[in-house]
Design a protein around this motif. Structure first.
Motif, short mmCIF file in Angstrom:
data_model
loop_
_atom_site.label_atom_id
_atom_site.label_comp_id
_atom_site.label_asym_id
_atom_site.label_seq_id
_atom_site.Cartn_x
_atom_site.Cartn_y
_atom_site.Cartn_z
N GLU A 42 0.83 -1.21 0.00
CA GLU A 42 0.00 0.00 0.00
C GLU A 42 0.86 1.25 0.00
O GLU A 42 0.57 2.21 -0.71
N SER A 45 2.46 1.54 -3.52
CA SER A 45 1.52 2.02 -4.54
C SER A 45 1.16 3.48 -4.29
O SER A 45 0.97 4.25 -5.24
N ALA A 46 1.08 3.91 -3.03
CA ALA A 46 0.78 5.31 -2.73
C ALA A 46 1.93 6.22 -3.17
O ALA A 46 1.71 7.31 -3.69
N ARG A 47 3.16 5.73 -3.01
CA ARG A 47 4.31 6.54 -3.44
C ARG A 47 4.40 6.62 -4.96
O ARG A 47 4.92 7.60 -5.49
N MET A 48 3.93 5.62 -5.65
CA MET A 48 4.01 5.59 -7.11
C MET A 48 2.90 6.40 -7.77
O MET A 48 3.06 6.89 -8.87
N ASP A 49 1.77 6.55 -7.11
CA ASP A 49 0.61 7.24 -7.68
C ASP A 49 0.83 8.75 -7.58
O ASP A 49 0.93 9.31 -6.49
N PRO A 50 0.89 9.46 -8.75
CA PRO A 50 1.17 10.91 -8.72
C PRO A 50 0.04 11.72 -8.07
O PRO A 50 0.30 12.74 -7.44
N GLU A 51 -1.20 11.29 -8.19
CA GLU A 51 -2.32 12.04 -7.59
C GLU A 51 -2.24 11.99 -6.06
O GLU A 51 -2.45 12.99 -5.39
N ILE A 52 -1.95 10.80 -5.56
CA ILE A 52 -1.81 10.67 -4.10
C ILE A 52 -0.61 11.48 -3.62
O ILE A 52 -0.66 12.15 -2.59
N LYS A 54 0.58 14.24 -4.93
CA LYS A 54 0.23 15.67 -4.92
C LYS A 54 -0.61 16.01 -3.68
O LYS A 54 -0.40 17.04 -3.04
N GLN A 55 -1.56 15.15 -3.40
CA GLN A 55 -2.44 15.39 -2.24
C GLN A 55 -1.64 15.34 -0.93
O GLN A 55 -1.83 16.17 -0.06
#
Length: 195
Positions: A42, A45-52, A54-55
């Protein structure tokens, strides 16, 4: 009570802000341990997701701002409490005595103006037989120390009403100084204040 409330709340805000900033600095290290040792999918995947990402960065900036505001507000509240405590009690304010133990109110400036007849001589050259010296939280009438305002009032009843009393402020506690002025007004005694 208000000075102590400001000091305590200010100190807590500073501690909260500093601990918050430290936690933002330390938290990424713990996340790295979880990635390496626990292989937490988790977090990966959170580190890889650009939207997460940015948030998370947006919220991190807001937290940094909030912690810095807490630190500055705490510092301001602490010193406001210290100022109010000193204004109310002078050098007898407990925290002031602890922070500045070497500072002692000097009464020499008032005593320099006493002539050989025991009168206070003002800057304009006028001599006053009766003078009230308010130095810190101590009060005296014409060089004789009074235990409190009640004793001062008793001694003031013995002076002739046509005399003008001068009040000398030597680093006076504001509440005591106002109390002396109120007493003189209440008794109908004319008074002047040093500048």
């Amino acid at each position: 009570m208000i000075p102590w409330t400001l000091i305590i709340v200010g100190g807590l805000l500073v501690i909260f802000g500093v601990l918050g900033l430290i936690s933002l600095w330390v938290l990424p290290f713990f996340e790295r341990f979880e990635v390496v040792y626990d292989k937490d999918k988790e977090i990966l995947s959170a580190r890889m997701d650009p939207e997460i990402g940015k948030q998370v960065w947006y919220e991190k900036k807001n937290l940094i701002r909030d912690f810095i505001v807490a630190i500055f507000a705490g510092i301001l509240m602490f010193f406001a409490g210290l100022y109010l405590g000193y204004a109310a009690k002078g050098e007898n304010f407990w925290l002031y005595r602890k922070l500045f133990p070497d500072r002692i109110a000097t009464e020499t400036m008032a005593w320099d103006a006493i002539n050989e007849n025991g009168q206070f001589v003002a800057e304009d050259g006028k001599a006053y037989t009766y003078y009230v010296l308010v130095a810190g939280d101590k009060v005296s009438l014409s060089g004789e120390t009074c235990a409190d305002l009640l004793e001062l009032k008793t001694r003031l009843t013995e002076i002739k009403r046509e005399n003008t009393v001068i009040i000398i402020d030597s680093f006076a506690v504001s509440s005591l100084y106002r109390g002396v002025k109120d007493m003189l007004n209440e008794m109908g005694i004319d008074y002047e204040e040093t500048r």
